[in-house]
Design an enzyme around this catalytic site. Structure first.
Site: not given
Ligand code: IVH
Length: 677
Positions: A117, A119, A121, A237, A324, A418, A421, A436, A442
């Protein structure tokens, strides 16, 4: 309306609103317009106001916020919220895959399923639902306990306040979830577009670096009304529900969707490493077109019964790993460094780069933030450097390719004066920035303040751009925003590239800007740390600038989301003589420093006038006289200064009268005052 009738309508509205919310936020297939949605929501709010005992914590009306939390209570997580082990290498994903397979019971080893899945941010949160109703939401904190931010999370539209049950987001009968306690974990984030818009309304010195920081900052706000103004999304998730303990992870995600949660929908069950690799490779490119930021993929064993068997280290589970994506980078040459002076005098070094394509656009400039950063990087002019776009937002120089350094590089000199000025620059104790100190003289600062004043979220004077501001300041026609309002067509037509037509357009836009509401005006003043949202808070707490000027630092910092730093900055500004001069000029131009729906004026005979009373009046007490002035658009001030417009002298007037005479301020008797009323 009868109570029973209201109850029925409220139920119907909530059900409809939940359904449309789901259609909009989870399925991205709205069936009605935003306008119609808002109307339905308003109707619900109105009905709930009439029958307050019918309000429930899962009502869609709760999303508009209102609760102010002074300090978030701490809550313990039912199970620790672990993080994931991270890697940037596909080789390590391979290792992980084989390691997990080896740990599995024999009959599973052949073809275990993994779910890949995205990740997300954002910021991890845990939600608790009792009897199907959202009752508690908490941050991850140290993994064992976090902050209770329930009120803030209620404002997140894609987070169901009440669980659905199979049919698309509809409310289900109350008994379906009776007696259950369910935990859902996921990530709160801000979409790219929402983030950019939020940042635009913030003062430069306080902009968020990326959507994740913006989300983290927002979730910590004390005033949930302000949180509600910043659109955030929740993606789920993880599900802990007693009846689905043995359900594979992919079906849990499906189940979450049925319950009304947004999951993103982009997950895939992989039966071998090739499928995992395919997923990683295809999303490396495609993720750029998602409306939110992802920084990698997460690979999880699908069989949840095995999660417990594999267990976790102290930090992360053994059944999952995060891969990542490396941030997109490009190599280019740093040709020069210029020094920009901002509206508060801060000097920022900006790198001029050989233009290079990066993550979909051409980059030729990049901020170097400050001189500590230049030192940390060890960068010199003519160096080859790597630049990176984190979150596709702002490019930055990440490192120098020292191996490729030629003979033509030279040191970046810290400027002593500056660039605008010539004033010697200063650096305050403990600060990394040079600034400045020539605030009023200025040109760079004066120009930057004018541009901020005219910007879209401030007074929105559209045609007042950089080149006009440059000319107006350089020719000494404009020194501060107040001067804009006395510009004439003659002033403008003598400038380059401006004819009668554009002059009259600009004057029209300036005139139009006088109608901007008080909170915009407050923001436009450019007080350090006061962005649009803070200006709004201040305008609500102090409906007039006068009231705000009378507040102490302690009183100011008692306003929600105004800390001591902002309070001090506001206080200093409102007690700065030069700032008061600007405010006075703006006031005289007819700009409002009062929140609307203030009292209607009797007449405008004292419009924007500062009036001092001295001595004893025969007919009125001081308070009565001050009210008479206020009702006519003016205000009473206590001491005589150059900004005083009139002194009303009663019998036995003393030193104030003398001072007024000395300064040449207009002096009237009680009788004249009365006739002026
Ligand atoms: S599972 C036990 N699934 O990434 C782990 N985490 O670097 C449970 N995160 O703390 C997390 N997308 O905040 C999971 N699809 C995803 C995620 C995800 C982002 C975050 C989450 C976690 C951090 C770890």
């Amino acid at each position: 309306m009868k109570r029973e009738q209201a109850e029925r309508e409220i139920e119907k509205l909530r059900s409809e609103l939940d359904r449309h919310n789901y259609l909009y936020y989870v399925l991205a297939r709205p069936e009605i317009s935003d306008y119609d949605f808002d109307r339905m929501l308003q109707r619900l709010i109105d009905l709930e106001q009439q029958f307050p005992d019918l309000v429930t914590p899962d009502s869609p009306s709760m999303r508009v916020g209102g609760e102010v939390t002074r300090e978030f209570p701490v809550v313990r997580h039912s199970q620790p919220m672990l993080s994931l082990s991270n890697t940037y290498s596909f080789g390590e994903v391979d290792d992980f895959y084989r390691r997990v397979c080896r740990l599995l019971p024999e009959d599973y080893r052949e073809q275990p399923e993994f779910v890949a899945e995205l990740k997300f941010d954002g910021v991890a949160v845990s939600l608790v639902y009792r009897d199907g109703v959202f009752v508690q939401g908490a941050t991850r904190g140290d993994g064992y306990q976090g902050d209770d931010i329930t009120a803030n999370l209620r404002t997140v539209s894609s987070l169901p306040l009440r669980l659905g049950g199979g049919a698309r987001g509809e409310r289900v009968s109350d008994d379906m979830w009776m007696g259950t306690e369910i935990e859902v974990r996921g990530e709160v984030f801000m979409k790219k577009g929402d983030f950019l818009q939020l940042n635009e309304g913030r003062p430069e010195e306080d902009r968020f670096a990326n959507p994740r920081n913006a989300t983290a900052g927002t979730l910590k706000l004390q005033d949930s009304k302000e949180v509600a103004r910043r659109p955030m999304t929740f993606v789920a998730y993880y599900l802990r529900e007693p009846s689905t303990r043995r359900l594979p992870h992919d079906l849990c995600l499906k189940r979450l969707e049925e319950m009304g949660f947004f999951t993103g929908g982009h997950y895939r069950v992989c039966r071998n490493l090739e499928e995992v690799e395919e997923f990683i490779v295809s999303w490396e490119v495609d993720r750029a077109s998602l409306p939110y930021e992802t920084d990698g993929i997460v690979l999880k064993l699908n069989d949840r019964a095995l999660w417990e068997e594999l267990g976790a280290t102290s930090k992360s589970p053994r059944w999952a790993i995060a891969y990542k994506y490396p941030a997109e980078q490009a190599a280019t040459v740093l040709r020069d460094v210029v020094f920009q002076v901002g509206r508060l005098g801060t000097v920022t070094p900006v790198a001029l780069l050989d233009p290079v394509r990066l993550a979909g656009s051409t980059v030729s400039r990049s901020t170097l933030h400050n001189f500590d950063e230049i030192e940390r990087l060890g960068v010199r002019v003519n160096d080859r450097v790597m630049i990176e776009k984190s979150g596709e937002i702002i490019p930055k120089v990440v490192r120098v390719l020292t191996d490729e350094r030629g003979d033509d590089t030279r040191k970046i000199e810290v400027p002593e004066v500056c660039p605008s000025c010539g004033t010697p620059l200063e650096r305050s104790e403990g600060e990394v920035n040079l600034y400045c100190p020539n605030e009023t003289g200025c040109p760079a600062q004066v120009k930057a303040r004018l541009l901020h004043f005219a910007s879209r979220n401030a007074m929105d004077i559209k045609t007042l751009g950089q080149s006009l501001v440059d000319q107006l300041v350089e020719r000494g026609i404009v020194r501060h925003p107040g001067d804009l309002y006395s510009l004439t067509s003659d002033d403008l037509v003598q400038l380059d590239r401006i004819g009668e037509k554009s002059a009259s357009n600009l004057l029209g836009a300036i005139g139009e800007s006088k109608k901007k509401p008080y909170e915009r005006v407050l923001y436009a003043l450019g007080i350090r740390h006061v962005g649009l949202a803070t200006a709004r808070e201040l305008a609500t707490a102090y409906p007039s600038l006068e009231e705000m000027s009378n507040a102490s630092i302690g009183e100011l910092s008692a306003v929600a989301d105004i800390g001591p730093v902002i309070a001090e900055s506001v206080y200093a500004y409102l007690h700065d003589e030069r700032a008061l001069e600007v405010i006075d000029a703006l006031r005289k131009a007819g700009i409002s420093f009062e929140a609307e729906n203030g009292m209607p004026l009797v007449n405008a005979n004292f419009r924007d006038m500062n009036v001092v009373f001295t001595g004893t009046l025969e007919k009125y007490t001081r308070d009565e006289a001050a009210s008479l002035v206020a009702e006519r658009g003016g205000k009473e001030v206590k001491s005589v200064s150059r900004t005083t417009d009139m002194v009303v002298a009663g019998s036995a007037a003393g030193s104030k009268l003398q001072k007024a005479e000395k300064l040449g301020v207009r002096i009237v008797s009680e009788k004249e005052f009365e006739s002026l009323l």
